[in-house]
Design a protein around this motif. Structure first.
Motif, PDB file in Angstrom:
ATOM      1  N   VAL A 179      31.024  49.129  65.503  1.00 57.19           N
ATOM      2  CA  VAL A 179      30.941  50.243  64.559  1.00 57.19           C
ATOM      3  C   VAL A 179      30.460  49.712  63.216  1.00 57.19           C
ATOM      4  O   VAL A 179      30.996  48.722  62.718  1.00 57.19           O
ATOM      5  N   LYS A 180      29.477  50.387  62.663  1.00 57.64           N
ATOM      6  CA  LYS A 180      28.958  50.011  61.347  1.00 57.64           C
ATOM      7  C   LYS A 180      28.865  51.260  60.485  1.00 57.64           C
ATOM      8  O   LYS A 180      28.169  52.215  60.834  1.00 57.64           O
ATOM      9  N   ALA A 181      29.595  51.264  59.381  1.00 54.64           N
ATOM     10  CA  ALA A 181      29.578  52.394  58.447  1.00 54.64           C
ATOM     11  C   ALA A 181      29.266  51.850  57.067  1.00 54.64           C
ATOM     12  O   ALA A 181      30.143  51.327  56.386  1.00 54.64           O
ATOM     13  N   ARG A 182      28.011  51.950  56.685  1.00 54.50           N
ATOM     14  CA  ARG A 182      27.550  51.450  55.385  1.00 54.50           C
ATOM     15  C   ARG A 182      26.902  52.600  54.621  1.00 54.50           C
ATOM     16  O   ARG A 182      25.899  53.165  55.058  1.00 54.50           O
ATOM     17  N   LYS A 183      27.493  52.942  53.495  1.00 52.15           N
ATOM     18  CA  LYS A 183      26.972  54.010  52.640  1.00 52.15           C
ATOM     19  C   LYS A 183      26.756  55.290  53.459  1.00 52.15           C
ATOM     20  O   LYS A 183      27.688  55.872  53.972  1.00 52.15           O
ATOM     21  N   ASN A 184      25.485  55.708  53.642  1.00 59.46           N
ATOM     22  CA  ASN A 184      25.230  56.982  54.318  1.00 59.46           C
ATOM     23  C   ASN A 184      24.732  56.805  55.742  1.00 59.46           C
ATOM     24  O   ASN A 184      24.185  57.728  56.336  1.00 59.46           O
ATOM     25  N   ARG A 185      24.908  55.584  56.323  1.00 52.39           N
ATOM     26  CA  ARG A 185      24.459  55.339  57.699  1.00 52.39           C
ATOM     27  C   ARG A 185      25.638  54.924  58.577  1.00 52.39           C
ATOM     28  O   ARG A 185      26.457  54.077  58.194  1.00 52.39           O
ATOM     29  N   PHE A 186      25.666  55.520  59.775  1.00 53.36           N
ATOM     30  CA  PHE A 186      26.763  55.321  60.717  1.00 53.36           C
ATOM     31  C   PHE A 186      26.173  54.924  62.069  1.00 53.36           C
ATOM     32  O   PHE A 186      25.428  55.693  62.677  1.00 53.36           O
ATOM     33  N   ASP A 187      26.469  53.692  62.539  1.00 49.34           N
ATOM     34  CA  ASP A 187      25.926  53.182  63.796  1.00 49.34           C
ATOM     35  C   ASP A 187      27.058  52.807  64.745  1.00 49.34           C
ATOM     36  O   ASP A 187      27.994  52.115  64.349  1.00 49.34           O
ATOM     37  N   VAL A 188      26.941  53.222  66.002  1.00 51.21           N
ATOM     38  CA  VAL A 188      27.926  52.864  67.029  1.00 51.21           C
ATOM     39  C   VAL A 188      27.173  52.405  68.276  1.00 51.21           C
ATOM     40  O   VAL A 188      26.255  53.093  68.736  1.00 51.21           O
ATOM     41  N   THR A 189      27.577  51.244  68.812  1.00 49.55           N
ATOM     42  CA  THR A 189      26.985  50.711  70.039  1.00 49.55           C
ATOM     43  C   THR A 189      28.099  50.418  71.034  1.00 49.55           C
ATOM     44  O   THR A 189      29.129  49.846  70.670  1.00 49.55           O
ATOM     45  N   CYS A 190      27.889  50.810  72.288  1.00 52.57           N
ATOM     46  CA  CYS A 190      28.871  50.562  73.342  1.00 52.57           C
ATOM     47  C   CYS A 190      28.382  49.424  74.230  1.00 52.57           C
ATOM     48  O   CYS A 190      27.253  49.449  74.716  1.00 52.57           O
ATOM     49  N   TYR A 191      29.251  48.414  74.445  1.00 54.09           N
ATOM     50  CA  TYR A 191      28.892  47.269  75.272  1.00 54.09           C
ATOM     51  C   TYR A 191      29.633  47.255  76.609  1.00 54.09           C
ATOM     52  O   TYR A 191      29.262  46.517  77.515  1.00 54.09           O
ATOM     53  N   GLU A 192      30.661  48.074  76.727  1.00 54.12           N
ATOM     54  CA  GLU A 192      31.440  48.148  77.962  1.00 54.12           C
ATOM     55  C   GLU A 192      32.257  49.431  77.934  1.00 54.12           C
ATOM     56  O   GLU A 192      32.765  49.830  76.880  1.00 54.12           O
ATOM     57  N   GLY A 193      32.402  50.086  79.090  1.00 61.06           N
ATOM     58  CA  GLY A 193      33.165  51.321  79.135  1.00 61.06           C
ATOM     59  C   GLY A 193      32.410  52.471  78.507  1.00 61.06           C
ATOM     60  O   GLY A 193      31.199  52.600  78.664  1.00 61.06           O
ATOM     61  N   ARG A 194      33.102  53.303  77.768  1.00 61.14           N
ATOM     62  CA  ARG A 194      32.447  54.406  77.069  1.00 61.14           C
ATOM     63  C   ARG A 194      33.232  54.751  75.812  1.00 61.14           C
ATOM     64  O   ARG A 194      34.446  54.521  75.736  1.00 61.14           O
ATOM     65  N   VAL A 195      32.538  55.311  74.834  1.00 58.75           N
ATOM     66  CA  VAL A 195      33.171  55.696  73.581  1.00 58.75           C
ATOM     67  C   VAL A 195      32.735  57.109  73.201  1.00 58.75           C
ATOM     68  O   VAL A 195      31.638  57.555  73.537  1.00 58.75           O
ATOM     69  N   LYS A 196      33.622  57.790  72.514  1.00 57.53           N
ATOM     70  CA  LYS A 196      33.321  59.123  71.994  1.00 57.53           C
ATOM     71  C   LYS A 196      33.136  59.038  70.488  1.00 57.53           C
ATOM     72  O   LYS A 196      33.999  58.533  69.775  1.00 57.53           O
ATOM     73  N   VAL A 197      32.006  59.514  70.005  1.00 64.15           N
ATOM     74  CA  VAL A 197      31.667  59.445  68.588  1.00 64.15           C
ATOM     75  C   VAL A 197      31.734  60.839  67.988  1.00 64.15           C
ATOM     76  O   VAL A 197      31.091  61.778  68.489  1.00 64.15           O
ATOM     77  N   ASN A 198      32.520  60.994  66.931  1.00 66.12           N
ATOM     78  CA  ASN A 198      32.590  62.247  66.188  1.00 66.12           C
ATOM     79  C   ASN A 198      31.985  62.053  64.811  1.00 66.12           C
ATOM     80  O   ASN A 198      32.460  61.227  64.029  1.00 66.12           O
ATOM     81  N   TYR A 199      30.926  62.805  64.552  1.00 68.32           N
ATOM     82  CA  TYR A 199      30.241  62.710  63.252  1.00 68.32           C
ATOM     83  C   TYR A 199      30.021  64.132  62.750  1.00 68.32           C
ATOM     84  O   TYR A 199      29.290  64.918  63.378  1.00 68.32           O
ATOM     85  N   GLN A 200      30.664  64.449  61.643  1.00 66.70           N
ATOM     86  CA  GLN A 200      30.630  65.811  61.101  1.00 66.70           C
ATOM     87  C   GLN A 200      30.992  66.786  62.219  1.00 66.70           C
ATOM     88  O   GLN A 200      32.085  66.737  62.756  1.00 66.70           O
ATOM     89  N   ASN A 201      30.118  67.696  62.625  1.00 70.16           N
ATOM     90  CA  ASN A 201      30.450  68.671  63.664  1.00 70.16           C
ATOM     91  C   ASN A 201      29.869  68.296  65.019  1.00 70.16           C
ATOM     92  O   ASN A 201      29.848  69.120  65.941  1.00 70.16           O
TER      93      ASN A 201
END
Length: 238
Positions: A106-128
């Motif tokens: 997970v990378k959250a820098r200023k106005n940029r949000f990056d998520v990378t999955c390397y195993e399994g699965r992830v749920k990403v919630n961004y605004q709506n």
């Protein structure tokens, strides 16, 4: 009431106060892990999940209530290897990532949000918006918009093995990342550019990283001191 009883009442009151303060401390005092610019750190959570914290980042969580609330607050960037078990949640000022026994970045820098999955699965919630990504998938948002990002074949974040990977990243954000990684000040003397960069820069050699950046953006780098560099736009007409 006898003096003996009064003494015991006072002792009991102090004991109750002590228990109350202990409960308050355990339920309200957070543990904070930070990394300075130019450094990385690895630590383990109470459930044996591990976190690698990138330069200039911070994680905050409650150690005492972890079994009941496996959630933490991230500022910056971190690579997570989550132990199998209950839901695990990473909150940032830009969005939330929810997982179950997986590996992700997970990378959250200023106005940029990056998520990378390397195993399994992830749920990403961004605004709506809610997006589920699986192994090799990644999702990015900038200024409220979803950015098209290709899949990845790597098994863990490049920054954990000495490289800085960027996908459709602007020059100012790249300079800020170099400042964090090398604990230096880089002054950019040039006009704003819409040219985006996709590629890798070495995370262990600042001169090489600056050379690649200078070549890509037609810049000239100048070392003012051990911790200060200027980047100037070349006059291409000369």
């Amino acid at each position: 009431v006898s003096l003996h009883q009064t003494l015991w009442f006072k002792i009991a009151a102090v004991f109750v106060l002590f228990l109350g303060l202990t409960f308050f401390y355990k339920t309200n005092i957070a543990i904070t892990e930070t990394t300075a610019n130019g450094a990385q750190s690895t630590f383990t959570l109470p459930d044996n999940s591990s976190i690698v914290l990138n330069s200039g980042s911070e994680v905050e969580y409650n150690k005492w209530t972890w079994d009941q609330n496996r959630a933490l607050q991230l500022s910056g960037e971190a690579y997570f290897k989550v132990a199998k078990g209950k839901k695990f949640e990473v909150n940032t000022n830009l969005g939330t990532v929810t997982v179950l026994g997986t590996q992700f970045n997970v990378k959250a820098r200023k106005n940029r949000f990056d998520v990378t999955c390397y195993e399994g699965r992830v749920k990403v919630n961004y605004q709506n918006q809610e997006i589920i990504i699986t192994k090799g998938k990644r999702v990015s948002f900038e200024n409220g918009l979803l950015i098209a990002i290709p899949d990845t074949m790597v098994l863990q974040p490049e920054w954990t093995s000495g490289e800085l990977a960027f996908v459709n990243e602007n020059l100012i954000a790249i300079i800020a990342e170099l400042e964090r990684q090398f604990d230096c000040n880089i002054e950019y003397k040039g006009a704003a550019t819409s040219q985006l960069f996709t590629g890798t820069l070495p995370a262990k050699n600042l001169d090489d990283a600056l050379q690649i950046l200078a070549s890509t953006y037609h810049l000239k780098s100048k070392k003012e001191s051990d911790h200060k560099i200027t980047l100037e736009l070349l006059d291409v007409e000369k």
